[in-house]
Design an enzyme around this catalytic site. Sequence first.
Site, PDB file in Angstrom:
ATOM      1  N   CYS A 442       0.820  -1.215   0.000  1.00 40.13           N
ATOM      2  CA  CYS A 442       0.000   0.000   0.000  1.00 40.13           C
ATOM      3  C   CYS A 442       0.857   1.270   0.000  1.00 40.13           C
ATOM      4  CB  CYS A 442      -0.963   0.004   1.179  1.00 40.13           C
ATOM      5  SG  CYS A 442      -0.209  -0.313   2.788  1.00 40.13           S
ATOM      6  N   ASP A 566      -7.715   5.293  -1.330  1.00 38.92           N
ATOM      7  CA  ASP A 566      -7.265   4.080  -0.649  1.00 38.92           C
ATOM      8  C   ASP A 566      -6.534   3.147  -1.611  1.00 38.92           C
ATOM      9  OD1 ASP A 566      -6.967   1.796   0.895  1.00 38.92           O
ATOM     10  OD2 ASP A 566      -8.949   1.985   1.810  1.00 38.92           O
ATOM     11  N   HIS A 568      -5.630   0.162  -1.121  1.00 38.44           N
ATOM     12  CA  HIS A 568      -5.892  -1.251  -0.834  1.00 38.44           C
ATOM     13  C   HIS A 568      -6.920  -1.870  -1.773  1.00 38.44           C
ATOM     14  CE1 HIS A 568      -4.424   0.563   2.976  1.00 38.44           C
ATOM     15  NE2 HIS A 568      -3.740  -0.560   3.050  1.00 38.44           N
TER      16      HIS A 568
END
Length: 608
Positions: A442, A566, A568
């Site tokens: 990440c 994000d 992820h």
Amino acid sequence: GTLCRQAESEVGEDLRRASAVLPGGLEVVGAYVSGDKADAERLVAETKPHLEGSFLVAAVSQGVASYFQRFSTSDAAVSTNADPLEKGWLEREYATFRCEMRVPIGANSAGAAQAFASLEAELPSLVFVVDVAETLAAETLDAEEAKNVPGPGANARRPIKRKGGGKKSAKPGIGGGDKAAMIAKPSTRRVVAGIPDASSDATRVNELIAYEENAADGETSRIPKPVKCVASSRRRALEKRAPSVSVSVVSTENTHGPGLTDENASLASFAHLDALAYASRGATFASVAANARVALGRRIDAAKTAVAEFGPGPTSWRLREPRCFHFRPANLPHFVSVSYLIPPSARGASGAHEPDLGLERTRLAYHRLFGAPTDKPALRVANAFRFDDDSSNDSSRLRDVHSLPPGLPKSHVPHGTTHCVRGSYEYYHYMQDRFDDNGWGCAYRSLQTLCSWFRLQNYVAAAPPTHREIQEVLVKIGDKPKEFHGSTSWIGAVELSYVLDELYGISSKILTVSSGYDLPSRARELARHFDLVGTPVMMGGGKLAYTLLGVQWDEKTGECAFLILDPHYTGGEELKAIVPRWCGWKKCEDVFARDFYNLLMPIPPKGV
């Protein structure tokens, strides 16, 4: 367009410097001076030894310009009128021609001098081959047929088969018989410009070259692509086979180029000449050839100057090559051409040499010449105009996710002020590029998003680094052991700052919070960062990393919402699947843990 004089410099040198960056077909024809007619006459007298023909001077006093013209037969400045040209006039009235060459210049200064001298000797006799593409011929055919579409109630026209499939209606034959008169045009027409007394030289540009309408969209205008032409000797141009674009006209007995032998062939270098020339709609192709020769001459001079400034030496060519780039600064209505010495491997790809290093003083001089701001890049390699790219987005990744329609759902802060990233970025996340970094990559992806911002704002030319390249940097600078390379180990904000500094010389500011729940205490600083700096922010803490794109903050109540991108996410590039779960306004307690966090705030370098 306006090019600026250097302070306390000699006017002849300023005129030479200004002319050197102009495409063929454009010349310096006048100047501005602060003052009245007397000041205009002094400028006319100063420029007289350096310019032939008419010269226009605008004397500016208290914001009002008075125009004076010196004619070729007189030294006096005569009052005249000069109306401003409409925006986009150049694209509407002129075609742009482009000629590229890759010239071998050897492994030392002597070889370069020989190569340039050989090309300059051939320049007056060069001809230029223009292939009118089949699409242009088809467009012309369609336009002519459209004129003959019958009005309401007219007899239907008979469809006929055209080469390449599809049906088009043909003009009815005389007397309305079954036979139809077809408009026949060749799929490709070769024009050889620059041969005196040839019929092609008398052909006018607007007879063969299609012009695009310059439809203004707000402040932006469409810039038609240049017409490619190939410089060649007359003999080669008259052969039946069509030459390919970018053929060098420099031929030597030694295939390695002048000044090279088999022993030092590995040091071979090339000058990449790329010349632009303007020609008006009504000009003949003889004018196209003349303007192209002027443009090539200027590019040869620029390459010679660049090589001379770099210095002599048999190994220098291994490090740098002269290469021409074209720019359209916001304050100029035309192209300008600049030659830089850049590493041969610098192509803007990740891992290649950064092409802009060491050219700061050169760029600053051009910024001043063009009147461009000196606090942000406008003439780096990444700023160069891309003629062969129809789309500004050359990536399959989503760009500027938070601003794509239909937009993000509103946050829970009803009366807060919004402070967001300024400029474009690309969304990097898990599993892209067929690379499985699920569960550990990440922070790497967040760094790639940050790097994409710097690339899209033209601070750097290289693509964002891969996971492996990021690890190579950290091992190289001694931050990680050799075993780290090729691993699936996590990294954080501090490591990201090392990579940005090592790869691009970009410094960063790091804020800290003892808990993710304390992030609202940094809202004022984050708002100030987005307003004044504008870069995305990387947040690293605990086991997770995020990219922060903005903050909404109610100063009275202290309520905050954070715009999170994000990394992820593991799916495809589908906006509906990403917004608002993976990109949206979030409460800090919905995203962050009660862990220590570092916030990496990159600072764009000031200057050119």
